[in-house]
Design a protein around this motif. Structure first.
Motif, mmCIF file in Angstrom:
data_model
loop_
_atom_site.group_PDB
_atom_site.id
_atom_site.type_symbol
_atom_site.label_atom_id
_atom_site.label_comp_id
_atom_site.label_asym_id
_atom_site.label_seq_id
_atom_site.Cartn_x
_atom_site.Cartn_y
_atom_site.Cartn_z
ATOM 1 N N ASP A 34 -36.441 -31.295 -19.356
ATOM 2 C CA ASP A 34 -36.201 -32.007 -18.100
ATOM 3 C C ASP A 34 -35.773 -33.450 -18.352
ATOM 4 O O ASP A 34 -34.875 -33.968 -17.679
ATOM 5 C CB ASP A 34 -37.454 -31.995 -17.222
ATOM 6 C CG ASP A 34 -37.785 -30.610 -16.689
ATOM 7 O OD1 ASP A 34 -36.931 -29.696 -16.752
ATOM 8 O OD2 ASP A 34 -38.929 -30.440 -16.213
ATOM 9 N N ALA A 35 -36.410 -34.108 -19.314
ATOM 10 C CA ALA A 35 -36.142 -35.518 -19.586
ATOM 11 C C ALA A 35 -34.726 -35.756 -20.095
ATOM 12 O O ALA A 35 -34.170 -36.843 -19.905
ATOM 13 C CB ALA A 35 -37.155 -36.063 -20.588
ATOM 14 N N PHE A 36 -34.131 -34.761 -20.732
ATOM 15 C CA PHE A 36 -32.794 -34.932 -21.295
ATOM 16 C C PHE A 36 -31.719 -34.144 -20.549
ATOM 17 O O PHE A 36 -30.586 -34.069 -21.004
ATOM 18 C CB PHE A 36 -32.805 -34.599 -22.792
ATOM 19 C CG PHE A 36 -33.512 -35.659 -23.573
ATOM 20 C CD1 PHE A 36 -32.870 -36.833 -23.902
ATOM 21 C CD2 PHE A 36 -34.840 -35.508 -23.912
ATOM 22 C CE1 PHE A 36 -33.534 -37.836 -24.576
ATOM 23 C CE2 PHE A 36 -35.525 -36.506 -24.587
ATOM 24 C CZ PHE A 36 -34.858 -37.677 -24.919
ATOM 25 N N ALA A 37 -32.059 -33.604 -19.401
ATOM 26 C CA ALA A 37 -31.057 -32.909 -18.580
ATOM 27 C C ALA A 37 -30.023 -33.922 -18.091
ATOM 28 O O ALA A 37 -30.357 -35.051 -17.746
ATOM 29 C CB ALA A 37 -31.740 -32.221 -17.404
ATOM 30 N N GLY A 38 -28.774 -33.527 -18.089
ATOM 31 C CA GLY A 38 -27.712 -34.382 -17.567
ATOM 32 C C GLY A 38 -27.469 -35.650 -18.364
ATOM 33 O O GLY A 38 -27.136 -36.690 -17.791
ATOM 34 N N ARG A 42 -26.103 -39.321 -16.965
ATOM 35 C CA ARG A 42 -27.116 -40.372 -16.890
ATOM 36 C C ARG A 42 -26.851 -41.543 -17.822
ATOM 37 O O ARG A 42 -27.131 -42.686 -17.488
ATOM 38 C CB ARG A 42 -28.488 -39.790 -17.202
ATOM 39 C CG ARG A 42 -28.982 -38.872 -16.109
ATOM 40 C CD ARG A 42 -30.246 -38.141 -16.472
ATOM 41 N NE ARG A 42 -31.294 -39.013 -16.942
ATOM 42 C CZ ARG A 42 -32.235 -38.623 -17.805
ATOM 43 N NH1 ARG A 42 -32.244 -37.391 -18.271
ATOM 44 N NH2 ARG A 42 -33.170 -39.452 -18.183
ATOM 45 N N PHE A 43 -26.344 -41.250 -19.020
ATOM 46 C CA PHE A 43 -26.208 -42.293 -20.032
ATOM 47 C C PHE A 43 -24.759 -42.611 -20.399
ATOM 48 O O PHE A 43 -24.512 -43.474 -21.230
ATOM 49 C CB PHE A 43 -26.981 -41.896 -21.292
ATOM 50 C CG PHE A 43 -28.430 -41.626 -21.035
ATOM 51 C CD1 PHE A 43 -29.300 -42.653 -20.696
ATOM 52 C CD2 PHE A 43 -28.924 -40.338 -21.096
ATOM 53 C CE1 PHE A 43 -30.632 -42.412 -20.439
ATOM 54 C CE2 PHE A 43 -30.263 -40.069 -20.846
ATOM 55 C CZ PHE A 43 -31.120 -41.109 -20.512
ATOM 56 N N GLY A 44 -23.809 -41.884 -19.826
ATOM 57 C CA GLY A 44 -22.403 -42.134 -20.126
ATOM 58 C C GLY A 44 -21.993 -41.735 -21.523
ATOM 59 O O GLY A 44 -21.071 -42.305 -22.093
ATOM 60 N N PRO A 75 -20.830 -45.167 -25.335
ATOM 61 C CA PRO A 75 -20.032 -46.324 -24.948
ATOM 62 C C PRO A 75 -20.522 -47.632 -25.557
ATOM 63 O O PRO A 75 -19.740 -48.563 -25.751
ATOM 64 C CB PRO A 75 -20.160 -46.359 -23.420
ATOM 65 C CG PRO A 75 -21.451 -45.673 -23.127
ATOM 66 C CD PRO A 75 -21.624 -44.648 -24.212
ATOM 67 N N ASP A 76 -21.837 -47.693 -25.869
ATOM 68 C CA ASP A 76 -22.386 -48.950 -26.360
ATOM 69 C C ASP A 76 -23.814 -48.755 -26.870
ATOM 70 O O ASP A 76 -24.408 -47.690 -26.720
ATOM 71 C CB ASP A 76 -22.368 -50.009 -25.257
ATOM 72 C CG ASP A 76 -23.033 -49.537 -23.971
ATOM 73 O OD1 ASP A 76 -23.956 -48.695 -24.015
ATOM 74 O OD2 ASP A 76 -22.618 -49.995 -22.889
ATOM 75 N N TYR A 77 -24.334 -49.827 -27.441
ATOM 76 C CA TYR A 77 -25.701 -49.840 -27.962
ATOM 77 C C TYR A 77 -26.708 -49.536 -26.859
ATOM 78 O O TYR A 77 -27.685 -48.813 -27.075
ATOM 79 C CB TYR A 77 -25.973 -51.215 -28.588
ATOM 80 C CG TYR A 77 -27.424 -51.500 -28.882
ATOM 81 C CD1 TYR A 77 -28.011 -51.066 -30.068
ATOM 82 C CD2 TYR A 77 -28.210 -52.200 -27.978
ATOM 83 C CE1 TYR A 77 -29.350 -51.328 -30.337
ATOM 84 C CE2 TYR A 77 -29.547 -52.457 -28.242
ATOM 85 C CZ TYR A 77 -30.105 -52.014 -29.417
ATOM 86 O OH TYR A 77 -31.433 -52.268 -29.669
ATOM 87 N N ALA A 82 -31.213 -46.632 -24.146
ATOM 88 C CA ALA A 82 -31.726 -45.950 -22.951
ATOM 89 C C ALA A 82 -32.195 -44.534 -23.276
ATOM 90 O O ALA A 82 -33.224 -44.077 -22.759
ATOM 91 C CB ALA A 82 -30.652 -45.918 -21.866
ATOM 92 N N ILE A 83 -31.483 -43.854 -24.162
ATOM 93 C CA ILE A 83 -31.902 -42.516 -24.589
ATOM 94 C C ILE A 83 -33.217 -42.602 -25.350
ATOM 95 O O ILE A 83 -34.134 -41.810 -25.124
ATOM 96 C CB ILE A 83 -30.794 -41.840 -25.418
ATOM 97 C CG1 ILE A 83 -29.603 -41.511 -24.510
ATOM 98 C CG2 ILE A 83 -31.318 -40.586 -26.121
ATOM 99 C CD1 ILE A 83 -28.350 -41.117 -25.244
#
Length: 116
Positions: A34-38, A42-44, A75-77, A82-83
């Protein structure tokens, strides 16, 4: 010109996971999924591949070789940070997700050969 960035998220399973009972381990599996769905939305990030070594590696992973990996175009650090924060912030029963996992992320760029 911005150079493309890649991240390799290396995930190890801790002793706490293996010490947990079947119900608690099931809770960890469901919370992780669930935490890593999408992730892309979510994080680009773009998920280039995943790798799970749980059929040949048994027991906790405290360092390389890890249990599983995510290979991402990022895209960036901040997107990688965030992950990683998902492990810090997600509650799983009485603990946060990082109780059950060890995580390291590597940042780099695409290799100049082998992607044709």
């Amino acid at each position: 010109m911005t150079e493309q960035m890649r991240a390799l998220v290396c995930i190890g399973v801790t002793d706490a996971f293996f010490a947990a009972g079947a119900d608690e381990r099931a809770l960890v599996f469901h919370a992780t999924k669930d935490a890593f769905a999408g992730m892309s939305e979510r994080f680009g990030v773009t998920v280039l591949g995943t790798f799970d070594d749980d059929t040949l590696q048994i027991g906790p992973s405290h360092a390389f070789p890890w249990t599983c990996y995510l290979l991402l175009d990022v895209p960036d650090y901040e997107s990688v940070r965030a992950i990683a924060n998902v492990f810090r912030e997600t509650e799983v029963g009485a603990h946060r997700m990082w109780h059950y996992y060890k995580v390291e992320a590597r940042l780099g760029r695409p290799l100049f050969f082998g992607e044709d």
